[in-house]
Structure formats: structure tokens, C-alpha cells
Design a protein around this motif. Structure first.
Motif, PDB file in Angstrom:
ATOM      1  N   GLU A 193       0.817  -1.224   0.000  1.00 38.94           N
ATOM      2  CA  GLU A 193       0.000   0.000   0.000  1.00 38.94           C
ATOM      3  C   GLU A 193       0.845   1.267   0.000  1.00 38.94           C
ATOM      4  O   GLU A 193       0.314   2.379  -0.147  1.00 38.94           O
ATOM      5  CB  GLU A 193      -0.941   0.001   1.210  1.00 38.94           C
ATOM      6  N   GLU A 194       2.186   1.104   0.127  1.00 39.55           N
ATOM      7  CA  GLU A 194       3.087   2.257   0.147  1.00 39.55           C
ATOM      8  C   GLU A 194       3.883   2.405  -1.151  1.00 39.55           C
ATOM      9  O   GLU A 194       4.801   3.213  -1.226  1.00 39.55           O
ATOM     10  CB  GLU A 194       4.061   2.129   1.320  1.00 39.55           C
ATOM     11  N   MET A 335      12.246   1.356 -21.172  1.00 36.81           N
ATOM     12  CA  MET A 335      11.185   0.643 -20.482  1.00 36.81           C
ATOM     13  C   MET A 335      10.243   1.605 -19.772  1.00 36.81           C
ATOM     14  O   MET A 335       9.062   1.319 -19.587  1.00 36.81           O
ATOM     15  CB  MET A 335      11.794  -0.326 -19.466  1.00 36.81           C
ATOM     16  N   ARG A 336      10.761   2.761 -19.343  1.00 35.83           N
ATOM     17  CA  ARG A 336       9.960   3.788 -18.674  1.00 35.83           C
ATOM     18  C   ARG A 336       9.179   3.204 -17.497  1.00 35.83           C
ATOM     19  O   ARG A 336       7.958   3.278 -17.434  1.00 35.83           O
ATOM     20  CB  ARG A 336       8.976   4.478 -19.643  1.00 35.83           C
ATOM     21  N   LEU A 337       9.879   2.653 -16.537  1.00 38.43           N
ATOM     22  CA  LEU A 337       9.214   2.091 -15.369  1.00 38.43           C
ATOM     23  C   LEU A 337       9.943   2.544 -14.115  1.00 38.43           C
ATOM     24  O   LEU A 337      11.152   2.353 -13.975  1.00 38.43           O
ATOM     25  CB  LEU A 337       9.206   0.554 -15.439  1.00 38.43           C
ATOM     26  N   GLY A 338       9.209   3.171 -13.220  1.00 39.10           N
ATOM     27  CA  GLY A 338       9.746   3.620 -11.941  1.00 39.10           C
ATOM     28  C   GLY A 338       8.727   3.380 -10.850  1.00 39.10           C
ATOM     29  O   GLY A 338       7.706   2.707 -11.059  1.00 39.10           O
ATOM     30  N   TYR A 339       8.972   3.972  -9.686  1.00 35.09           N
ATOM     31  CA  TYR A 339       8.049   3.755  -8.571  1.00 35.09           C
ATOM     32  C   TYR A 339       8.213   4.852  -7.528  1.00 35.09           C
ATOM     33  O   TYR A 339       9.262   5.489  -7.412  1.00 35.09           O
ATOM     34  CB  TYR A 339       8.286   2.382  -7.919  1.00 35.09           C
ATOM     35  N   LEU A 340       7.147   5.077  -6.790  1.00 37.53           N
ATOM     36  CA  LEU A 340       7.140   5.972  -5.633  1.00 37.53           C
ATOM     37  C   LEU A 340       6.899   5.137  -4.390  1.00 37.53           C
ATOM     38  O   LEU A 340       6.106   4.189  -4.404  1.00 37.53           O
ATOM     39  CB  LEU A 340       6.032   7.022  -5.760  1.00 37.53           C
ATOM     40  N   VAL A 341       7.601   5.494  -3.303  1.00 41.43           N
ATOM     41  CA  VAL A 341       7.400   4.846  -2.011  1.00 41.43           C
ATOM     42  C   VAL A 341       7.101   5.952  -1.013  1.00 41.43           C
ATOM     43  O   VAL A 341       7.892   6.905  -0.871  1.00 41.43           O
ATOM     44  CB  VAL A 341       8.643   4.049  -1.563  1.00 41.43           C
ATOM     45  N   ALA A 342       5.973   5.845  -0.322  1.00 40.66           N
ATOM     46  CA  ALA A 342       5.532   6.923   0.570  1.00 40.66           C
ATOM     47  C   ALA A 342       4.433   6.398   1.482  1.00 40.66           C
ATOM     48  O   ALA A 342       3.915   5.285   1.275  1.00 40.66           O
ATOM     49  CB  ALA A 342       5.023   8.111  -0.255  1.00 40.66           C
ATOM     50  N   PRO A 343       4.044   7.185   2.487  1.00 40.48           N
ATOM     51  CA  PRO A 343       2.930   6.759   3.342  1.00 40.48           C
ATOM     52  C   PRO A 343       1.664   6.504   2.521  1.00 40.48           C
ATOM     53  O   PRO A 343       1.456   7.109   1.460  1.00 40.48           O
ATOM     54  CB  PRO A 343       2.745   7.957   4.284  1.00 40.48           C
ATOM     55  N   PRO A 344       0.807   5.595   2.992  1.00 39.97           N
ATOM     56  CA  PRO A 344      -0.390   5.223   2.217  1.00 39.97           C
ATOM     57  C   PRO A 344      -1.272   6.398   1.821  1.00 39.97           C
ATOM     58  O   PRO A 344      -1.862   6.383   0.737  1.00 39.97           O
ATOM     59  CB  PRO A 344      -1.127   4.266   3.166  1.00 39.97           C
TER      60      PRO A 344
END
Length: 488
Positions: A193-194, A335-344
Motif C-alpha cells: 500500500e506504500e 522501459m519507462r518504469l519507476g516507482y514511488l514509495v511513501a505513506p499510504p
């Protein structure tokens, strides 16, 4: 009526296998209306002789077209265009309209102005000395295992992952791999969920900036910094303050801000690494002065000189760090793929914003990357790249010293580039154009700086996409170009 063999020809130098090129010629003829239902195709023997290729190649292409219902086989009489083949539109093509609206004026040209100055040749591979950043060296990439993972993701077992609309969700298998494989090596503990998938780091930064900033709010960025971030902030309406970096990256004497953007582990473009004490102090200031930190950790996998420092996110105790990661530098940028990690609560907002633009990155790409991680191919690729980059860096250091060039920032952990300084009187944009004529590509530094305080004598030399054997001559040509200006 039969279709004459003269309707088919092979263009020299065209890409693709012969069988696919024949298929493309037939389907193009049908879809454009040149070949009509019921028309007889040339015999496989006749077409093969006309094109100067093997008859079996034509036969296989025809069989493939029959299976796709473009052609039909009629016993001994040959192949015909199928009555059920897709047809061309039955209406004439309209004339192109006259453009009466000035859309640049309508939008105040705020987006095209933000992109001004971005100039990277699309045909960079043809240059013998490409010191350009962010491109992939095909000699290092794991083609075989990537293809195997992609084929597995195309299989019937993964049909839902390939074809389903996840709506606002992401592939749970890839999210699991990010949480279990990628984030722990940065010291980050996070649940599904993060984490939110993005179309690369640029998209991640845009989502973060759009969620966190608006007119009347304030952002702090490093100077120099990633030009893509500066372009994003130019269009969001917030106030932006640029703070000059030092040998430890972003300093702690910051103006009032709602959001602070930093590349703490590998400052872009100087490669400086923020010391642990400064990281802790920055997080303390975030709590004390009530601001959020967006951490762009774009190149942490390329640490080969010494162990990488812990991510700011791993030190965050109060949920004030938004972490942006990407597979662009570690796998490949296209590929253009990344991610964010943060509070829900932040992820929920970013997910809702993402759904207004795109629901999720393509499912097939997500599943392929998930398999590439799960089967250990990713770690093997990273190890191979680290060994190669360490060698190239050593060759680059020796060549730079031999040419008498000045390094402005090289970092102590690795990476894939050097931040260089030419003498004060040299405009590296002019130098860049001159060097292109000699087959050398460099990246001028002006675009990294605050436009109000831009510096024109910096440039970046990357070694990610150039063979070690070519580095000395390429660097020597840069040195000679500077010498001709009396600047070496």
C-alpha cells in the motif's frame, strides 16, 4: 484477377526477417485497398523467384497469413485474398485542415518553453565517441534472459496479467518484488500500500510535485539539478528557490519551503553524496520546519567504489520522505518504469492523480520485470554493469588526467559519469556542436542550472554507453578542442 509479382519488392537495408517483410507487404496491400478480396496471389514459386529468396520463406509467410485470415488457400489453385480480410476504409481521405488556431499562444507556450535547450541526437549510436548519459550499452544487457522473461509473461498462464485492466492497481507480483528485493537493499521497509508504479522517474517526480505543490506553495531544488525536475516545477505554479550544492550535496541552510527535492545519494549532476550526519539533520529540519522531502534515488545501483549510503527514506521516522526510484539506469531507459514509495495517504492521492492520466503502466512490462527480478537476472545484470563501469571509470580517469581536463565533481561511490568544468571563458554549448563534427558527444551543463544563475562552462561526460577502447581518443579530442581555444 491475379496480383502481379511486380507489386512486391524488397527494399535493401530494411529491418526484419524476410518472412515478416513478406507478410508486411501483403497486409499493407490489403489494408490500403490495393489488394482486393478474391484476388489471386502470385504463386510461392513465382514470388520467390521474383524476390530472389527461398520458396519455403514465401510458403511460410503465406501460411501465417492464412492463419490470420488475410489469405485463404484454395486447394491446387493457390492462395487468394480472403473475403474476411480486414478492409480499407470506404471513404476518401480528407484534406489536411488549415491551422487557424495558435495553440502556442492559447497555452502561453508554457510547455514548449520549458523544453527549450534540450538537444540530444536521436542517432547517437552512429557517433564513435558517445559520452552521453543514460543510454544502455547492448553489450552489457542480458538479452537472452530478458527475452525468456518476456516470453514467459506472454504465455497463457499470464494471460490476465498481459490483457487485464488493473484499473488503478499495479501487478501484485512486481510490487512484491520491489518490496522484497529492491527496497531492502536501500534499507527501506514498505508494504504494497506504500508503493505506486510510474512511467519512469520523470513521471514519479511529476506526480509528487503535482500532489504536493500548487500556486502559493514553495519548493527548494538543488543547483545544479536534474533539468527534468526544473521543467516540471516551471509549470506547477509554485515558487521555486534554487540552493547551490557543495561537496556534500544539498546544504542545510534552506529558505522556507513546503517541499524540498534532493538527490542525496548521488547528486545530479555533480555526483556528490550527502553525508549521513547531514541526512539526519535534514530530516530533523523537515520535522522542525514542517516540510516534505522528495528523494530522487535514480542511480543507487551503480555504487561500486564503496558501499552505498542509506537512503533518506530508510532514516525517515515521521513519514516526511517521498522516495522515487527507477529501473531506467539499471535495466534500460526505454522501459519507462519507476516507482514511488511513501505513506499510504500520499500513495492514495498519487494513485488517483495517475488514474486521470493513465491507469497503470503496461501489464506485460510489469510482469516481465517481475520475472526478471524473481529469477535473479536483475542482480546478475547489476553485478556485470558494476564491473564494467568500474573499468570504464578507471580508463576515463586516466584519459582525463592525460588530457589535462578539470573534473568538477566525480563522486566517491561510482555512478556512470563525470561532472566537468571547462575554463570560465568557454561556452560548452558551442563546444558541444564543434565536437559533434569530430564524432564526440558531450552534454553541455547550462540546462542543469537555475536560469537566473546559469553557468555555461560545465559539461557532463558519461561512460555508460561507450566502449573502454574508445574512451582515450574521445577524451583526447575534447582536450584538443579546448586547446584550440587556448583553454586547456
Amino acid at each position: 484477377m491475379s496480383i502481379p509479382v511486380e507489386a512486391f519488392f524488397l527494399t535493401s537495408g530494411a529491418a526484419g526477417a524476410l518472412q515478416r517483410r513478406i507478410r508486411a507487404m501483403v497486409t499493407d496491400g490489403i489494408l490500403t485497398g490495393r489488394f482486393r478480396p478474391g484476388q489471386r496471389m502470385p504463386s510461392s514459386r513465382g514470388l520467390a523467384a521474383h524476390l530472389g529468396i527461398s520458396r519455403i520463406t514465401v510458403t511460410l509467410a503465406y501460411a501465417d497469413l492464412v492463419s490470420s485470415d488475410y489469405l485463404t488457400a484454395r486447394g491446387r489453385s493457390g492462395y487468394y485474398v480472403s473475403d474476411n480480410a480486414p478492409r480499407a476504409p470506404e471513404f476518401p481521405t480528407a484534406a489536411r485542415p488549415k491551422e487557424e488556431v495558435d495553440y502556442a499562444a492559447l497555452s502561453s507556450a508554457r510547455f514548449t518553453r520549458a523544453m527549450a535547450g534540450v538537444d540530444r541526437p536521436a542517432d547517437w549510436e552512429r557517433y564513435p565517441y558517445p559520452f552521453i548519459y543514460g543510454q544502455t550499452d547492448p553489450t552489457l544487457f542480458d538479452h537472452q534472459n530478458w527475452r525468456a522473461c518476456a516470453l514467459r509473461a506472454l504465455g497463457r498462464r499470464d494471460f490476465d496479467a498481459l490483457t487485464s485492466d488493473y484499473y488503478e492497481r499495479d501487478d501484485p507480483l512486481l510490487i512484491e518484488q520491489i518490496c522484497r528485493v529492491i527496497l531492502p537493499r536501500r534499507g527501506i521497509a514498505a508494504g504494497p500500500e506504500e508503493v505506486l508504479l510510474t512511467l519512469g522517474a520523470q513521471n514519479a517526480l511529476w506526480l509528487a510535485a503535482t500532489v504536493l505543490l500548487a500556486p502559493g506553495r514553495r519548493a527548494v531544488v538543488e543547483n545544479p539539478c536534474y533539468p527534468g525536475l526544473r521543467r516540471i516545477l516551471q509549470t506547477c505554479g509554485a515558487g521555486v528557490a534554487s540552493v547551490d550544492v557543495d561537496a556534500g550535496g544539498l546544504p542545510l541552510h534552506l529558505p522556507p519551503a513546503d517541499v524540498v527535492f534532493t538527490t542525496a545519494s548521488h547528486q545530479c549532476p555533480t555526483n556528490a553524496t550527502m553525508p549521513l550526519e547531514r541526512r539526519l539533520a535534514l530530516l530533523e529540519a523537515a520535522s522542525r520546519d514542517d516540510f516534505v522531502v522528495v528523494e530522487d534515488d535514480y542511480e543507487f545501483e551503480m555504487s561500486f567504489l564503496k558501499p552505498v549510503s542509506p537512503a533518506l527514506k530508510s532514516l525517515d521516522k515521521t513519514g516526511r520522505v517521498i522516495y522515487a526510484g527507477s529501473f531506467s539506469k539499471s535495466i534500460f531507459p526505454g522501459m519507462r518504469l519507476g516507482y514511488l514509495v511513501a505513506p499510504p495517504s500520499f500513495i492514495a492521492e498519487a494513485r488517483a492523480l495517475r488514474s486521470m492520466v493513465l491507469k497503470h503502466p503496461p501489464g506485460h512490462i510489469q510482469r516481465t520485470v517481475a520475472y526478471f527480478l524473481a529469477e535473479g537476472h536483475y542482480d546478475a545484470l547489476i553485478n556485470r554493469m558494476r564491473v564494467a563501469f568500474k573499468r570504464r571509470r578507471q580508463v576515463m580517469e586516466e584519459a582525463i588526467a592525460e588530457a589535462g581536463l578539470q573534473v568538477a565533481g566525480q563522486g566517491g561511490f561510482g555512478g556512470s559519469s563525470f561532472w566537468m568544468a571547462a575554463p570560465a571563458g568557454v561556452d560548452t554549448e558551442v563546444l558541444t556542436q564543434e565536437l559533434r563534427g569530430e564524432g564526440v558527444l558531450i552534454e553541455p551543463g547550462r540546462g542543469f542550472f537555475d536560469p537566473a544563475r546559469e553557468a555555461r562552462n560545465y559539461y557532463r561526460l558519461a561512460y555508460s554507453s561507450i566502449a573502454p577502447a574508445r574512451i582515450p581518443e574521445g577524451v583526447a579530442r575534447i582536450g584538443k578542442a579546448l586547446a584550440r581555444r587556448g583553454a586547456a
